[in-house]
Design a protein around this motif. Sequence first.
Motif, PDB file in Angstrom:
ATOM      1  N   SER A  56       0.666   0.843  -2.486  1.00  0.00           N
ATOM      2  CA  SER A  56       1.956   0.358  -3.120  1.00  0.00           C
ATOM      3  C   SER A  56       3.165  -0.075  -1.957  1.00  0.00           C
ATOM      4  CB  SER A  56       2.525   1.488  -3.788  1.00  0.00           C
ATOM      5  OG  SER A  56       4.004   0.509  -4.538  1.00  0.00           O
ATOM      6  N   GLN A  57       3.152   1.041  -1.165  1.00  0.00           N
ATOM      7  CA  GLN A  57       4.110   0.064   0.286  1.00  0.00           C
ATOM      8  C   GLN A  57       3.766  -0.810   1.036  1.00  0.00           C
ATOM      9  OE1 GLN A  57       4.432   3.019   3.156  1.00  0.00           O
ATOM     10  NE2 GLN A  57       5.670   4.354   1.801  1.00  0.00           N
ATOM     11  N   ALA A  58       1.720  -1.416   0.698  1.00  0.00           N
ATOM     12  CA  ALA A  58       1.003  -2.007   1.685  1.00  0.00           C
ATOM     13  C   ALA A  58       1.579  -3.490   1.158  1.00  0.00           C
ATOM     14  CB  ALA A  58      -0.433  -1.354   1.777  1.00  0.00           C
ATOM     15  N   TYR A  59       1.274  -3.414  -0.365  1.00  0.00           N
ATOM     16  CA  TYR A  59       1.551  -4.622  -0.978  1.00  0.00           C
ATOM     17  C   TYR A  59       3.169  -4.814  -1.082  1.00  0.00           C
ATOM     18  CZ  TYR A  59      -1.988  -3.278  -4.538  1.00  0.00           C
ATOM     19  OH  TYR A  59      -3.420  -2.528  -4.592  1.00  0.00           O
ATOM     20  N   ASP A  60       4.179  -4.277  -1.229  1.00  0.00           N
ATOM     21  CA  ASP A  60       5.293  -4.742  -0.633  1.00  0.00           C
ATOM     22  C   ASP A  60       5.988  -5.143   0.164  1.00  0.00           C
ATOM     23  OD1 ASP A  60       6.020  -3.316  -3.098  1.00  0.00           O
ATOM     24  OD2 ASP A  60       7.144  -1.539  -1.620  1.00  0.00           O
ATOM     25  N   VAL A  61       4.962  -4.951   1.478  1.00  0.00           N
ATOM     26  CA  VAL A  61       5.076  -5.375   2.844  1.00  0.00           C
ATOM     27  C   VAL A  61       4.522  -7.312   2.239  1.00  0.00           C
ATOM     28  CG1 VAL A  61       4.777  -5.898   5.331  1.00  0.00           C
ATOM     29  CG2 VAL A  61       5.009  -3.293   4.366  1.00  0.00           C
ATOM     30  N   CYS A  62       3.353  -7.790   1.749  1.00  0.00           N
ATOM     31  CA  CYS A  62       2.830  -8.253   1.856  1.00  0.00           C
ATOM     32  C   CYS A  62       3.249  -9.157   1.351  1.00  0.00           C
ATOM     33  CB  CYS A  62       0.385  -8.362   1.316  1.00  0.00           C
ATOM     34  SG  CYS A  62       0.445  -7.693   2.910  1.00  0.00           S
ATOM     35  N   ARG A  63       3.850  -8.956   0.036  1.00  0.00           N
ATOM     36  CA  ARG A  63       4.799  -9.132  -1.119  1.00  0.00           C
ATOM     37  C   ARG A  63       5.856 -10.098  -0.180  1.00  0.00           C
ATOM     38  NH1 ARG A  63       2.798  -5.864  -6.435  1.00  0.00           N
ATOM     39  NH2 ARG A  63       4.240  -4.378  -4.727  1.00  0.00           N
ATOM     40  N   SER A  64       6.553  -9.182   0.415  1.00  0.00           N
ATOM     41  CA  SER A  64       7.613 -10.082   0.688  1.00  0.00           C
ATOM     42  C   SER A  64       7.626 -11.001   1.897  1.00  0.00           C
ATOM     43  CB  SER A  64       8.428  -8.756   2.032  1.00  0.00           C
ATOM     44  OG  SER A  64       7.924  -8.994   3.016  1.00  0.00           O
ATOM     45  N   ALA A  65       6.177 -11.377   2.176  1.00  0.00           N
ATOM     46  CA  ALA A  65       5.692 -12.643   3.419  1.00  0.00           C
ATOM     47  C   ALA A  65       5.646 -13.670   2.013  1.00  0.00           C
ATOM     48  CB  ALA A  65       4.900 -11.551   3.882  1.00  0.00           C
ATOM     49  N   GLY A  66       4.997 -12.937   0.585  1.00  0.00           N
ATOM     50  CA  GLY A  66       4.171 -14.212   0.079  1.00  0.00           C
ATOM     51  C   GLY A  66       3.136 -14.207   0.208  1.00  0.00           C
ATOM     52  N   VAL A  67       2.296 -13.421   0.176  1.00  0.00           N
ATOM     53  CA  VAL A  67       0.841 -12.790  -0.041  1.00  0.00           C
ATOM     54  C   VAL A  67       0.630 -11.539  -0.967  1.00  0.00           C
ATOM     55  CG1 VAL A  67      -1.469 -11.754   1.470  1.00  0.00           C
ATOM     56  CG2 VAL A  67       0.694 -12.813   3.030  1.00  0.00           C
ATOM     57  N   LEU A 105     -23.367   1.400  12.016  1.00  0.00           N
ATOM     58  CA  LEU A 105     -22.656   1.491  10.123  1.00  0.00           C
ATOM     59  C   LEU A 105     -21.896   0.102  10.089  1.00  0.00           C
ATOM     60  CD1 LEU A 105     -22.064   5.545  10.460  1.00  0.00           C
ATOM     61  CD2 LEU A 105     -23.669   4.223   9.553  1.00  0.00           C
ATOM     62  N   THR A 106     -21.282  -0.061   8.667  1.00  0.00           N
ATOM     63  CA  THR A 106     -20.140  -1.218   8.700  1.00  0.00           C
ATOM     64  C   THR A 106     -19.255  -0.355   8.293  1.00  0.00           C
ATOM     65  OG1 THR A 106     -21.499  -1.512   6.408  1.00  0.00           O
ATOM     66  CG2 THR A 106     -21.498  -2.996   8.953  1.00  0.00           C
ATOM     67  N   ASN A 107     -18.197  -0.690   7.628  1.00  0.00           N
ATOM     68  CA  ASN A 107     -16.764  -0.047   7.157  1.00  0.00           C
ATOM     69  C   ASN A 107     -17.348  -0.792   5.669  1.00  0.00           C
ATOM     70  OD1 ASN A 107     -16.379   2.217   8.419  1.00  0.00           O
ATOM     71  ND2 ASN A 107     -15.424   0.250   9.688  1.00  0.00           N
ATOM     72  N   PRO A 108     -17.115  -0.239   4.409  1.00  0.00           N
ATOM     73  CA  PRO A 108     -16.853  -0.820   3.306  1.00  0.00           C
ATOM     74  C   PRO A 108     -15.632  -1.527   2.841  1.00  0.00           C
ATOM     75  CG  PRO A 108     -17.229   1.476   3.047  1.00  0.00           C
ATOM     76  CD  PRO A 108     -16.816   1.122   4.645  1.00  0.00           C
ATOM     77  N   SER A 109     -15.140  -2.398   2.517  1.00  0.00           N
ATOM     78  CA  SER A 109     -14.065  -2.931   1.732  1.00  0.00           C
ATOM     79  C   SER A 109     -14.604  -3.873   0.419  1.00  0.00           C
ATOM     80  CB  SER A 109     -13.367  -4.118   3.072  1.00  0.00           C
ATOM     81  OG  SER A 109     -14.060  -5.410   2.946  1.00  0.00           O
ATOM     82  N   MET A 110     -12.864  -3.858   0.081  1.00  0.00           N
ATOM     83  CA  MET A 110     -12.559  -4.144  -1.093  1.00  0.00           C
ATOM     84  C   MET A 110     -11.394  -5.152  -1.288  1.00  0.00           C
ATOM     85  SD  MET A 110     -12.138  -2.293  -4.744  1.00  0.00           S
ATOM     86  CE  MET A 110     -11.543  -1.082  -3.294  1.00  0.00           C
ATOM     87  N   THR A 111     -11.685  -6.205  -2.299  1.00  0.00           N
ATOM     88  CA  THR A 111     -10.594  -7.576  -2.304  1.00  0.00           C
ATOM     89  C   THR A 111      -9.751  -6.973  -3.201  1.00  0.00           C
ATOM     90  OG1 THR A 111     -13.007  -8.898  -1.575  1.00  0.00           O
ATOM     91  CG2 THR A 111     -10.198 -10.065  -2.577  1.00  0.00           C
ATOM     92  N   LEU A 112      -8.668  -7.265  -2.755  1.00  0.00           N
ATOM     93  CA  LEU A 112      -6.981  -6.683  -4.128  1.00  0.00           C
ATOM     94  C   LEU A 112      -6.292  -8.147  -4.068  1.00  0.00           C
ATOM     95  CD1 LEU A 112      -6.476  -3.601  -2.414  1.00  0.00           C
ATOM     96  CD2 LEU A 112      -7.586  -3.397  -3.936  1.00  0.00           C
ATOM     97  N   CYS A 113      -6.207  -8.091  -5.473  1.00  0.00           N
ATOM     98  CA  CYS A 113      -4.970  -9.300  -5.868  1.00  0.00           C
ATOM     99  C   CYS A 113      -3.579  -8.700  -5.831  1.00  0.00           C
ATOM    100  CB  CYS A 113      -5.581 -10.040  -6.467  1.00  0.00           C
ATOM    101  SG  CYS A 113      -7.054 -11.399  -6.235  1.00  0.00           S
ATOM    102  N   PHE A 114      -2.766  -9.072  -5.872  1.00  0.00           N
ATOM    103  CA  PHE A 114      -1.480  -8.080  -5.857  1.00  0.00           C
ATOM    104  C   PHE A 114      -0.130  -9.142  -6.426  1.00  0.00           C
ATOM    105  CE2 PHE A 114      -2.653  -7.608  -2.469  1.00  0.00           C
ATOM    106  CZ  PHE A 114      -1.525  -8.054  -1.639  1.00  0.00           C
TER     107      PHE A 114
END
Length: 101
Positions: free
Chosen positions: A59-70, A92-101
Motif C-alpha cells: 500500500s505504501q509503495a502504491y502511494d509513492v508510485c501513484r503520486s508520480a502517475g505510475v 537462481l532467478t527471483n520470482p516476480s509478479m506484475t501489479l496494476c493499481f
Amino acid sequence: MTTKQLAKLRRSGQLSGVKFVATSCGPMVIQVWFQQDKTMVKKLIKDVHGKVVTCQNLSQAYDVCRSAGVRQAELMQVLPHTETCSAPEDNLTNPSMTLCF
C-alpha cells in the motif's frame, strides 16, 4: 531519482519499468529503470534529502508510485540463498509478479 523525476520520465515516455523489490530481511524499495543515452539505467526512488524511500507494505509503495502517475509495477521478492535450500551455483532467478493499481 525522486518521485518528481519519475513523473517526468513517465510523461516523456522514457520510463521502461518500475519494480517493488522486497527482501525477507528488510523493507521494500522501489527500483526504476529507463533508457538514457542508449543505456539501460536502474535507480532507486529517493526522497528530497537523498535517502532511499522504503516501504513496509504494498500500500505504501502504491502511494509513492501513484503520486508520480505510475499505475503498474512488478513485485520482485529476493530470496537469499539460505532460504532457497539450494547451492549458490544453481543460477537462481527471483520470482516476480506484475501489479496494476
